[in-house]
Design an enzyme around this catalytic site. Structure first.
Site, PDB file in Angstrom:
ATOM      1  N   GLU A 143      11.143   2.814  14.644  1.00 53.17           N
ATOM      2  CA  GLU A 143      10.311   3.897  14.074  1.00 53.17           C
ATOM      3  C   GLU A 143       8.980   3.897  14.798  1.00 53.17           C
ATOM      4  OE1 GLU A 143       9.401   3.013   9.907  1.00 53.17           O
ATOM      5  OE2 GLU A 143       9.537   0.878  10.363  1.00 53.17           O
ATOM      6  N   LYS A 150       6.545  -1.855   2.046  1.00 48.07           N
ATOM      7  CA  LYS A 150       5.316  -1.276   2.608  1.00 48.07           C
ATOM      8  C   LYS A 150       4.154  -2.254   2.430  1.00 48.07           C
ATOM      9  CE  LYS A 150       3.096   3.225   3.207  1.00 48.07           C
ATOM     10  NZ  LYS A 150       3.191   3.282   4.658  1.00 48.07           N
ATOM     11  N   LEU A 206      10.755   1.300   7.493  1.00 52.32           N
ATOM     12  CA  LEU A 206      10.236   1.732   6.192  1.00 52.32           C
ATOM     13  C   LEU A 206      11.006   2.991   5.781  1.00 52.32           C
ATOM     14  CD1 LEU A 206       7.790   1.207   4.180  1.00 52.32           C
ATOM     15  CD2 LEU A 206       6.839   3.262   5.216  1.00 52.32           C
ATOM     16  N   TYR A 216       0.831  -1.206   0.000  1.00 46.66           N
ATOM     17  CA  TYR A 216       0.000   0.000   0.000  1.00 46.66           C
ATOM     18  C   TYR A 216       0.862   1.251   0.000  1.00 46.66           C
ATOM     19  CZ  TYR A 216       0.750   1.046   4.992  1.00 46.66           C
ATOM     20  OH  TYR A 216       1.304   1.383   6.207  1.00 46.66           O
TER      21      TYR A 216
HETATM   22  N1  PDD Z   1       2.549   5.245   7.328  1.00 43.74           N
HETATM   23  N2  PDD Z   1       7.143   4.095   9.133  1.00 43.74           N
HETATM   24  C1  PDD Z   1       6.032   3.337   9.054  1.00 43.74           C
HETATM   25  C2  PDD Z   1       6.011   2.006   9.729  1.00 43.74           C
HETATM   26  C3  PDD Z   1       4.910   3.822   8.344  1.00 43.74           C
HETATM   27  O1  PDD Z   1       3.805   3.066   8.253  1.00 43.74           O
HETATM   28  C4  PDD Z   1       4.962   5.089   7.738  1.00 43.74           C
HETATM   29  C5  PDD Z   1       3.817   5.649   6.933  1.00 43.74           C
HETATM   30  C6  PDD Z   1       6.146   5.850   7.865  1.00 43.74           C
HETATM   31  C7  PDD Z   1       6.298   7.190   7.228  1.00 43.74           C
HETATM   32  O2  PDD Z   1       6.407   7.084   5.830  1.00 43.74           O
HETATM   33  P1  PDD Z   1       5.936   8.267   4.874  1.00 43.74           P
HETATM   34  O3  PDD Z   1       6.659   9.478   5.332  1.00 43.74           O
HETATM   35  O4  PDD Z   1       6.320   7.815   3.544  1.00 43.74           O
HETATM   36  O5  PDD Z   1       4.443   8.398   5.071  1.00 43.74           O
HETATM   37  C8  PDD Z   1       7.219   5.306   8.547  1.00 43.74           C
HETATM   38  C9  PDD Z   1       1.384   5.660   6.555  1.00 43.74           C
HETATM   39  C10 PDD Z   1       1.180   7.137   6.551  1.00 43.74           C
HETATM   40  C11 PDD Z   1       0.180   4.890   7.050  1.00 43.74           C
HETATM   41  O6  PDD Z   1       0.337   3.699   7.288  1.00 43.74           O
HETATM   42  O7  PDD Z   1      -0.897   5.464   7.199  1.00 43.74           O
END
Ligand code: PDD
Length: 286
Positions: A181, A149, A206, A33
């Protein structure tokens, strides 16, 4: 008004948007996703999200059913059809629905499932950006390929439920005494020597798109950055802490497990990086 979703080539009311119970995303979490923000009707940092999508599907040997150019067109059409000004576009691709439940990949004529929907969210004016958020810590119990992801998010569901029950805005996951994270965000601190620290990209986290942009924007402004793991003790001794994600941009962390970070108020660097990121987001939106 019923929002509009996209399912395998069609735009349909969200309440009618359905996939098979045999979909491998449902049965095996065999899918990927992405979440991209929308500001003033435009997609934020979407090239970065699409390039991570291509990498993630490649790592699980899944072929996208559309080109990334076409996927961006669909994202834009969905934003337009929903008259979405500010919010998020969620996109999921799975290995499709076979005739039954069989672990190995289905035959090549089984088409991947591509689904998208939007949600409204005023990320720029979020109250938590002014007040900062509390985080709790939980053990990181995820698998070893967190760079992908994947839609397998049970560990994050449990982590973020524990945070919600504790009245916290995020859960920081801990492995070998160090922060990996957040449940859905990247984690940062600012040390007493004014160094921004965030864990280096590897299979353990991620590779956040917002993280990448913030690191670049900070470096361009001569702020010092170290990409390495940090401990909770280091975070509690830090000047500031913050998170980044597509759904939060940059948000200050003011307490960890009930203990204040510095004076327990959002710090100037997190606040400045948030403004810089929003400026970048608006300037590069598509
Ligand atoms: N989540 N780490 C994890 C485990 C994440 O699920 C996400 C993003 C991030 C940040 O990545 P980015 O800056 O590309 O959004 C880091 C999304 C927003 C979600 O699951 O809703």
């Amino acid at each position: 008004m019923d929002p509009i979703a996209y399912v395998n080539g069609s735009f349909v009311p969200l309440s009618d948007a359905k996939v098979s119970v045999l979909d491998r995303g449902f049965l095996f979490a065999d899918g990927i996703y992405e979440v991209a923000a929308v500001l003033d009707g435009k997609l934020i940092d979407n090239a970065s999200h699409l390039s991570r999508l291509e990498r993630s599907v490649g790592e699980i040997k899944l072929k996208l059913p559309e080109t990334v150019e076409r996927i961006q067109e669909i994202q834009k059409e969905l934003v337009a059809r929903n008259k979405l000004a500010n919010g998020l576009v969620y996109l999921q691709v799975t290995r499709g629905a076979d005739k039954g439940r069989d672990f190995p990949f289905p035959a090549s004529d089984v088409k991947p499932t591509l689904v998208m929907f939007t949600s409204e969210k005023d990320i720029v004016n979020a109250a938590s950006a002014r007040t900062g958020i509390n985080v709790i810590t939980v053990p990181d119990i995820r698998w070893e390929r967190r760079d992908i992801k994947s839609v397998a998010l049970l560990a994050q569901v449990l982590a973020k439920q524990a945070a919600a029950e504790a009245g916290a805005g995020e859960a920081w996951m801990i492995q070998d005494g160090q922060v990996t994270e957040g449940g859905s965000s990247s984690a940062f601190i600012l040390t007493q020597d004014d160094v921004i620290v965030t864990r280096h990209n590897s299979n353990a986290i991620l590779p956040g798109c917002t993280r990448k942009a913030v690191v670049t924007l900070a470096a361009e402004r001569q702020l010092r950055i170290e990409e390495r793991p940090f401990t909770i003790a280091e975070a509690l001794a830090a000047k500031e802490a913050f998170i980044t994600s597509a759904s939060a941009f940059v948000q200050p962390v003011v307490a960890i497990d009930g203990k204040k970070v510095a004076d327990g108020k959002p710090g100037p660097i997190a606040t400045r990086l948030r403004e810089i990121y929003i400026g970048f987001a608006k300037a590069t939106a598509v």
